[in-house]
Design an enzyme around this catalytic site. Structure first.
Site, mmCIF file in Angstrom:
data_model
loop_
_atom_site.group_PDB
_atom_site.id
_atom_site.type_symbol
_atom_site.label_atom_id
_atom_site.label_comp_id
_atom_site.label_asym_id
_atom_site.label_seq_id
_atom_site.Cartn_x
_atom_site.Cartn_y
_atom_site.Cartn_z
ATOM 1 N N HIS A 61 81.290 19.492 58.176
ATOM 2 C CA HIS A 61 81.072 20.807 57.561
ATOM 3 C C HIS A 61 79.919 20.804 56.563
ATOM 4 O O HIS A 61 79.376 21.864 56.242
ATOM 5 C CB HIS A 61 82.358 21.326 56.900
ATOM 6 N N ASP A 100 86.603 15.850 60.623
ATOM 7 C CA ASP A 100 85.419 16.435 59.983
ATOM 8 C C ASP A 100 84.402 15.342 59.632
ATOM 9 O O ASP A 100 84.259 14.950 58.479
ATOM 10 C CB ASP A 100 85.868 17.187 58.740
ATOM 11 N N GLY A 170 80.937 19.689 46.952
ATOM 12 C CA GLY A 170 79.797 18.814 46.666
ATOM 13 C C GLY A 170 80.175 17.349 46.832
ATOM 14 O O GLY A 170 79.338 16.511 47.160
ATOM 15 N N ASN A 171 81.463 17.027 46.594
ATOM 16 C CA ASN A 171 81.971 15.685 46.888
ATOM 17 C C ASN A 171 82.126 15.470 48.389
ATOM 18 O O ASN A 171 82.200 14.324 48.854
ATOM 19 C CB ASN A 171 83.347 15.453 46.248
ATOM 20 N N SER A 172 82.205 16.563 49.131
ATOM 21 C CA SER A 172 82.443 16.471 50.571
ATOM 22 C C SER A 172 81.454 15.524 51.240
ATOM 23 O O SER A 172 80.243 15.635 51.038
ATOM 24 C CB SER A 172 82.326 17.851 51.213
#
Length: 618
Positions: A61, A100, A170-172
């Protein structure tokens, strides 16, 4: 004595805090060079380096730019920023939305420092962990916590790790480390409450990485088509088995059925190993092992079946085959492109096996996935809902696929039919209705110019223009058919029937001309016949349009076009600036009957077509 004990405890706590602080500082120094920031046009996230030569893992994502029309689309421009602020443009090797995961590749000018990957199956609840990433725009932020649950079920393809280490947007895509600075997972989801974060186990990411390198996508395996359930303790006693997984449904005449599997069977062993599925987490693990088995390999199942109140054992063998593209479900867009007719306000999807069960479909046809308000589709009473309409016929012709839907719909639009008859199945009700297109560009002659073999966005342009009633003339180099092979899973092959050769342009009077984009156009000179046609149409105030790289042909047609405001793809923007053209860099530009766009995605093309419609309708 009491004061002494308090001082002693306080000193011990201070030492503990100091040890933790020192450990976190040392871990950060070790892993920081391996963690990257990732930026796309509208947002960003984190990632981490897994090889010296520039392979990077992140979330799907983070780089996705998917829509219902094109769910697997990813951002055209992906920038990877190292810890020393060096920037590289990344190529997508493969990506998936559930699990993901995405694999990127950059070409660095030096050897990079990769992370060390742990074995996430050894992760234990309660162990210390650290998350490193770029939360809410803050660079290189380290947070710490523990693994709150090592097998959390949250309605995803696999179980995930739950942590109380702070994970925010933002950590994703960033890594979750263990005490040793080894990656145990990819930070992905933020829960609904505080200190509630979810991480995809790194073993899952490693499996997908291998698929991306080999196939370019996650190639799921299946024996179609059966459903299973975990055998919890009470059910185990009722069934009289110590372990296993219960088969709750087998589709009639499916591969699973023909292999011998039946509803109410109990799978005791898979490929020689005992099957112990007591919880939903166990069931997800069982299904993951099935899904990731090699396609073409043999699946061996030992089952128990109740026959005359006795459990008998049966061996079943079947060959794993590739699963169908995933359908949209909940927040997941799936993997199947939606066929859209935006001017009619309708979008459709093919019927696949899983959608038959989700929507109780028993007939052939296409699923209505979009019906916009105040459009011909909505006026015709066509619905998009949880149990969507099924279009089974167009003008009394049976529809069995999306391609057949497009062929029959196009026939009606090209004929300028006042009404296009549809047969709709809504649950148990079957009825007829009609779509009445609004032909706002009727009798307008538009030429589509194809200068190479891989024109972009042809389908959406062609469908939109014939929905508006325009007469379309397709010009190619030699006037022959152009076969377009799908490059992405869930997309469709198609053939472009060119009507004429480009050399015949002068013979036809056009109201508008659209030069289609192609990646190879940047190396081509403007054909003389095209240059002459652009100048002639410009003199007669006709509409001249170009997409992306094709803008260069308008600029090269003559000095008079240098003053016209234009835009283009980023690839040729510098070239246009060097030619001292009036380059604006907007997504869509319109000036004196010259309409250009960047051609970056479908939404850009639709805005571009809206400008053309407005220009020709005046």
């Amino acid at each position: 004595m009491r004061n002494f004990l308090i001082i002693l405890i306080f000193c011990s706590l201070q030492n503990l805090w100091a040890d933790e602080s020192t450990k976190g500082t040392a871990l950060f120094k070790k892993v920081d060079p391996s963690v990257v920031a990732i930026q796309i046009e509208r947002s960003g996230g984190s990632g981490f380096i897994i090889t010296e030569d520039g392979y990077i893992l992140t979330n799907g994502h983070v780089i996705s730019d998917g829509t219902k029309e094109s769910p697997l689309r990813y951002s055209k421009k992906i920038t990877v920023i190292l810890n020393d602020e060096t920037k590289y443009q990344a190529k997508v090797i493969g990506h998936c939305m559930d699990p993901d995961i995405a694999l990127l590749k950059i070409i660095p000018n030096k050897k990079l420092i990769p992370v060390t990957l742990a074995n996430s199956s050894k992760v234990q609840t309660g162990q210390k962990c650290y998350a490193l990433g770029m939360p809410v725009g803050h660079k290189r932020t380290l947070t710490s916590g523990i693994i709150s649950n090592k097998e959390r079920v949250i309605n995803t393809f696999t179980t995930v790790l739950q942590t109380d280490a702070a994970i925010n947007p933002g950590n994703s895509g960033g890594p979750l480390f263990n005490d040793a600075g080894e990656v145990i997972g990819i930070n992905t989801y933020k829960g609904g409450g505080q200190l509630l974060g979810f991480t995809i186990p790194i073993n899952v990411a490693i499996t997908l990485k291998e698929h991306f390198l080999k196939f370019g996508y996650f190639k799921r395996a299946i024996i179609p088509f059966f459903f299973t359930q975990n055998i919890y303790e009470e059910l185990s006693k009722t069934l009289g088995v110590p372990h296993g997984v219960l088969v709750v449904h087998v589709e009639s005449n499916s591969k699973a059925f023909k292999a011998g599997l039946r509803t109410a069977d109990i799978i005791m062993k898979k490929n020689g190993d005992d099957v112990k599925v007591k919880t939903i987490a166990d069931l997800l693990k069982f299904e993951w092992e099935m899904t990731t088995q090699e396609i073409g390999s043999e699946l061996n199942l030992l089952i128990k079946r109740n026959k005359n109140n006795k459990l008998i054992e049966i061996n079943i063998k079947a060959i794993m085959e590739e699963d169908q593209p995933a359908i949209s479900s909940g927040k997941q867009l799936g993997e199947i492109n939606e066929m859209t007719y935006n001017e009619l306000g309708i979008g459709v999807l093919p019927v696949v096996t899983l959608s038959k069960y989700m929507y109780y479909i028993k007939n052939s046809g296409v699923i209505v996935s979009k019906s916009q308000t105040n459009t011909p589709a909505s006026y015709a009473g066509i619905f998009q809902s949880y149990l969507p309409d099924l279009i089974s016929k167009i003008n009394d012709i049976p529809i069995n696929s999306v391609n057949e839907f497009e062929v029959e719909m196009n026939k009606g639009l090209i004929k300028k039919s006042k009404f296009i008859k549809l047969e709709i199945i809504r649950g148990k009700i079957k009825f007829n209705t009609v779509i009445k297109p609004n032909y706002k560009l009727i009798n307008k002659k538009i030429g589509l110019i194809i200068l190479n073999q891989s024109p972009k966005f042809y389908k959406i342009i062609h469908r939109t223009l014939i929905s508006l009633g325009a007469d379309i003339f397709v010009y190619s180099k030699d006037g022959s058919q152009i076969e377009i092979k799908s490059k992405k899973r869930g997309d469709f092959d198609y053939i472009i029937d060119a009507h004429k050769k480009i050399s015949e342009l002068e013979k036809n009077s056009l109201d508008a001309m659209i030069i289609l984009d192609d990646d190879k156009l940047i190396n081509m000179n403007t054909p003389i016949i095209l240059k002459d046609k652009i100048n002639k149409m410009g003199e007669n105030s006709k509409t001249i349009c170009a997409i992306g790289n094709a803008t260069i042909f308008i600029i090269n047609a003559g000095d008079s076009f240098l003053k016209i405001k234009v835009t283009s793809s980023e690839v040729i923007s510098n070239q246009l600036i060097k030619l001292k053209s009036n380059f604006t860099g907007k997504n869509v530009e319109s000036d004196e009957n010259i309409i250009t766009c960047t051609g970056i995605d479908e939404s850009n093309i639709l805005s571009f077509l809206a400008k053309i419609k407005l220009n020709l309708d005046n």
